[in-house]
Design a protein around this motif. Sequence first.
Motif, mmCIF file in Angstrom:
data_model
loop_
_atom_site.group_PDB
_atom_site.id
_atom_site.type_symbol
_atom_site.label_atom_id
_atom_site.label_comp_id
_atom_site.label_asym_id
_atom_site.label_seq_id
_atom_site.Cartn_x
_atom_site.Cartn_y
_atom_site.Cartn_z
ATOM 1 N N VAL A 1 -5.821 27.320 6.559
ATOM 2 C CA VAL A 1 -6.328 27.177 5.198
ATOM 3 C C VAL A 1 -6.203 28.511 4.455
ATOM 4 O O VAL A 1 -5.829 28.561 3.285
ATOM 5 N N ILE A 2 -6.493 29.615 5.175
ATOM 6 C CA ILE A 2 -6.336 30.933 4.568
ATOM 7 C C ILE A 2 -4.867 31.181 4.194
ATOM 8 O O ILE A 2 -4.562 31.743 3.140
ATOM 9 N N SER A 3 -3.953 30.722 5.052
ATOM 10 C CA SER A 3 -2.527 30.940 4.772
ATOM 11 C C SER A 3 -2.066 30.166 3.541
ATOM 12 O O SER A 3 -1.081 30.541 2.898
ATOM 13 N N VAL A 4 -2.769 29.074 3.205
ATOM 14 C CA VAL A 4 -2.426 28.308 2.005
ATOM 15 C C VAL A 4 -2.561 29.187 0.766
ATOM 16 O O VAL A 4 -1.737 29.132 -0.155
ATOM 17 N N ALA A 5 -3.605 30.023 0.747
ATOM 18 C CA ALA A 5 -3.798 30.919 -0.400
ATOM 19 C C ALA A 5 -2.629 31.876 -0.538
ATOM 20 O O ALA A 5 -2.178 32.188 -1.648
ATOM 21 N N GLU A 6 -2.123 32.355 0.597
ATOM 22 C CA GLU A 6 -0.959 33.249 0.582
ATOM 23 C C GLU A 6 0.235 32.559 -0.070
ATOM 24 O O GLU A 6 0.922 33.135 -0.917
ATOM 25 N N SER A 7 0.474 31.324 0.310
ATOM 26 C CA SER A 7 1.646 30.604 -0.196
ATOM 27 C C SER A 7 1.566 30.363 -1.694
ATOM 28 O O SER A 7 2.571 30.455 -2.409
ATOM 29 N N VAL A 8 0.375 30.047 -2.184
ATOM 30 C CA VAL A 8 0.224 29.787 -3.617
ATOM 31 C C VAL A 8 0.648 31.010 -4.419
ATOM 32 O O VAL A 8 1.354 30.900 -5.432
ATOM 33 N N GLY A 9 0.257 32.189 -3.962
ATOM 34 C CA GLY A 9 0.650 33.406 -4.650
ATOM 35 C C GLY A 9 2.148 33.603 -4.680
ATOM 36 O O GLY A 9 2.721 34.008 -5.698
ATOM 37 N N ILE A 10 2.796 33.309 -3.555
ATOM 38 C CA ILE A 10 4.255 33.484 -3.477
ATOM 39 C C ILE A 10 4.967 32.467 -4.378
ATOM 40 O O ILE A 10 5.985 32.778 -5.002
ATOM 41 N N PHE A 11 4.424 31.253 -4.472
ATOM 42 C CA PHE A 11 5.014 30.252 -5.364
ATOM 43 C C PHE A 11 5.051 30.776 -6.802
ATOM 44 O O PHE A 11 6.061 30.642 -7.504
ATOM 45 N N TYR A 12 3.950 31.367 -7.249
ATOM 46 C CA TYR A 12 3.900 31.871 -8.616
ATOM 47 C C TYR A 12 4.859 33.037 -8.822
ATOM 48 O O TYR A 12 5.486 33.167 -9.869
ATOM 49 N N MET A 13 4.962 33.898 -7.814
ATOM 50 C CA MET A 13 5.871 35.034 -7.934
ATOM 51 C C MET A 13 7.318 34.558 -8.064
ATOM 52 O O MET A 13 8.065 35.015 -8.936
ATOM 53 N N ILE A 14 7.720 33.615 -7.212
ATOM 54 C CA ILE A 14 9.099 33.125 -7.232
ATOM 55 C C ILE A 14 9.377 32.358 -8.523
ATOM 56 O O ILE A 14 10.462 32.462 -9.098
ATOM 57 N N ALA A 15 8.396 31.604 -8.993
ATOM 58 C CA ALA A 15 8.566 30.885 -10.256
ATOM 59 C C ALA A 15 8.803 31.870 -11.401
ATOM 60 O O ALA A 15 9.644 31.628 -12.280
ATOM 61 N N ASP A 16 8.089 32.988 -11.376
ATOM 62 C CA ASP A 16 8.267 34.014 -12.411
ATOM 63 C C ASP A 16 9.675 34.611 -12.342
ATOM 64 O O ASP A 16 10.319 34.822 -13.366
ATOM 65 N N ILE A 17 10.151 34.875 -11.125
ATOM 66 C CA ILE A 17 11.495 35.420 -10.948
ATOM 67 C C ILE A 17 12.544 34.439 -11.465
ATOM 68 O O ILE A 17 13.544 34.831 -12.075
ATOM 69 N N CYS A 18 12.311 33.162 -11.237
ATOM 70 C CA CYS A 18 13.275 32.124 -11.634
ATOM 71 C C CYS A 18 13.095 31.677 -13.084
ATOM 72 O O CYS A 18 13.828 30.781 -13.549
ATOM 73 N N GLU A 19 12.124 32.253 -13.764
ATOM 74 C CA GLU A 19 11.861 31.942 -15.169
ATOM 75 C C GLU A 19 11.535 30.474 -15.392
ATOM 76 O O GLU A 19 12.097 29.798 -16.270
ATOM 77 N N VAL A 20 10.631 29.980 -14.569
ATOM 78 C CA VAL A 20 10.109 28.628 -14.744
ATOM 79 C C VAL A 20 8.585 28.675 -14.648
ATOM 80 O O VAL A 20 8.018 29.619 -14.077
ATOM 81 N N LYS A 21 7.948 27.689 -15.215
ATOM 82 C CA LYS A 21 6.493 27.562 -15.119
ATOM 83 C C LYS A 21 6.174 26.378 -14.218
ATOM 84 O O LYS A 21 6.609 25.252 -14.469
ATOM 85 N N ILE A 22 5.420 26.651 -13.158
ATOM 86 C CA ILE A 22 5.066 25.579 -12.227
ATOM 87 C C ILE A 22 3.682 25.030 -12.554
ATOM 88 O O ILE A 22 2.822 25.737 -13.081
ATOM 89 N N THR A 23 3.497 23.767 -12.241
ATOM 90 C CA THR A 23 2.247 23.066 -12.540
ATOM 91 C C THR A 23 1.435 22.883 -11.258
ATOM 92 O O THR A 23 1.951 23.081 -10.149
ATOM 93 N N PRO A 24 0.163 22.500 -11.382
ATOM 94 C CA PRO A 24 -0.624 22.189 -10.185
ATOM 95 C C PRO A 24 0.036 21.126 -9.303
ATOM 96 O O PRO A 24 -0.089 21.174 -8.077
ATOM 97 N N LYS A 25 0.774 20.202 -9.918
ATOM 98 C CA LYS A 25 1.473 19.187 -9.125
ATOM 99 C C LYS A 25 2.561 19.831 -8.268
ATOM 100 O O LYS A 25 2.760 19.452 -7.104
ATOM 101 N N ASP A 26 3.282 20.799 -8.833
ATOM 102 C CA ASP A 26 4.315 21.507 -8.062
ATOM 103 C C ASP A 26 3.683 22.259 -6.893
ATOM 104 O O ASP A 26 4.215 22.253 -5.780
ATOM 105 N N ILE A 27 2.548 22.914 -7.155
ATOM 106 C CA ILE A 27 1.847 23.634 -6.092
ATOM 107 C C ILE A 27 1.453 22.668 -4.987
ATOM 108 O O ILE A 27 1.621 22.944 -3.791
ATOM 109 N N ALA A 28 0.925 21.514 -5.365
ATOM 110 C CA ALA A 28 0.521 20.513 -4.375
ATOM 111 C C ALA A 28 1.711 20.047 -3.543
ATOM 112 O O ALA A 28 1.607 19.884 -2.324
#
Length: 463
Positions: free
Chosen positions: A252-279
């Motif tokens: 469960v703790i590792s899930v928090a790590e992944s969420v952060g990386i998702f946002y970082m990669i989305a920023d690099i790729c110039e896209v905005k991700i939604t809560p559905k994408d995170i899920a």
Amino acid sequence: MEQIGKKDYINEKIPVSKLTILGFQHVLVMYSAAVIVPIILANALQLSNLDLAFLISADLFTCGIATFLQSFGIGRFIGIKLPVVLGCAVITLGPMISIGKTGGMTVLYGAILLSSVLVFACSFFINKIIKFFPPIVIGSLVTIIGFSLVPLALQDMAGGIGAENFGDPINYLVAIFVLIIILLINRFCKGFAKSIAILVGLILGTIFASFFGMVDLSHLNDADWFKLIHPLHFGAPEFTFNSVVVMSIFLVISVAESVGIFYMIADICEVKITPKDIANGIRAEGCAQFLGGLFNSFPYVTFSANAGLMTVTGVRNRFVLVAAAIILVILGLVPKFAMLTTLIPHPVLGGAMICLFGTIGANGIKILSSVDFKKNENIIIVACSIGIGLGTTVTPGLFNEMPEILKMLLENGIFTGTVTAIILNTLFNYSEIFKRTSIESIDKTIYFTVYTINGFIYIKQAP
């Protein structure tokens, strides 16, 4: 997912030949982090070279499948469909060793299998979980993870626990040689070369160690050139309440790590991700954890080091990572390749790991630099969480009289430190936590705090 930039970098068409080369670059970047976890686990549980070779093969094979699930996706519900690589979750190394020593490999994989269901379930209420992991909690967690693993590196530098030549000066010479190689690459190289510093250090260190008779090539003859990865290699999984609870908490703790990386990669790729994408991304990781238990490999988390490579090459295409996934699967089917990794002597590993684990701890301190330490409460939170976390790690036998489940949890400094940080942060910063009602309102906080756990270069801070 909404495109912000002018170009669709994620789905850009690239020739197959170029995809293969770029995919192989990503494999090289993540390879050292991918194989160090099975090596440490096998050494701690005193597994044979053949078992270690299997773990590495199974790990590469499952990494490939997991990366494919996340980057390519399955339908509309599994996979974030961003250019990401999945690899072994370092955070679970401590509990895996503890469970493996207590119950054996079958109990370990039973815990991974059942806890994968919890990870999958987390995707449905990720908003409620992530608010408890602000920078002060994650920074303390990352600091504890890094510095609590340093003793393992020092033991390997000396030759490995139980080795006849433990403490031999030659062992320290080899370890220091590896460390110097890694430091020189980081000082004088840039770009891709810098991103594979640890891998180069391991290779050159092994060659250097061979001059002192530390490399035994005879093990290569024991491995096949091709072999399918069969599920449940170590036997049918066994399920115990204690082990499942312990593993679930860390995943469960590792899930928090992944969420952060998702946002970082989305920023690099110039896209905005939604809560559905995170899920969708968390569900893919749940499937990856299940595959890890089924194929007797490891729990998986999204790697951030590969995001650094994207900033260097400028290629942000998810099909490059699909190519990397296929390469990983192929490598996993070649036991002879995995057996090469077992040739790495302990002092070589120790030299690389002292840098790797130390850097993780230093990144934790970097994360904590964003915390407002003008508030005395925050100083107390960090002091207590890191003090308790590292204290329980370096003081064996503290909880020998406790019930088994409490002993497994409390003797792990990562758990005690994280729980302390969460409880104290909730106590002192209650109003700030519950002001955050959605992922969107805390995405920059998570983005800054989490993605540095597995990657140490090309870090782009959130504004």
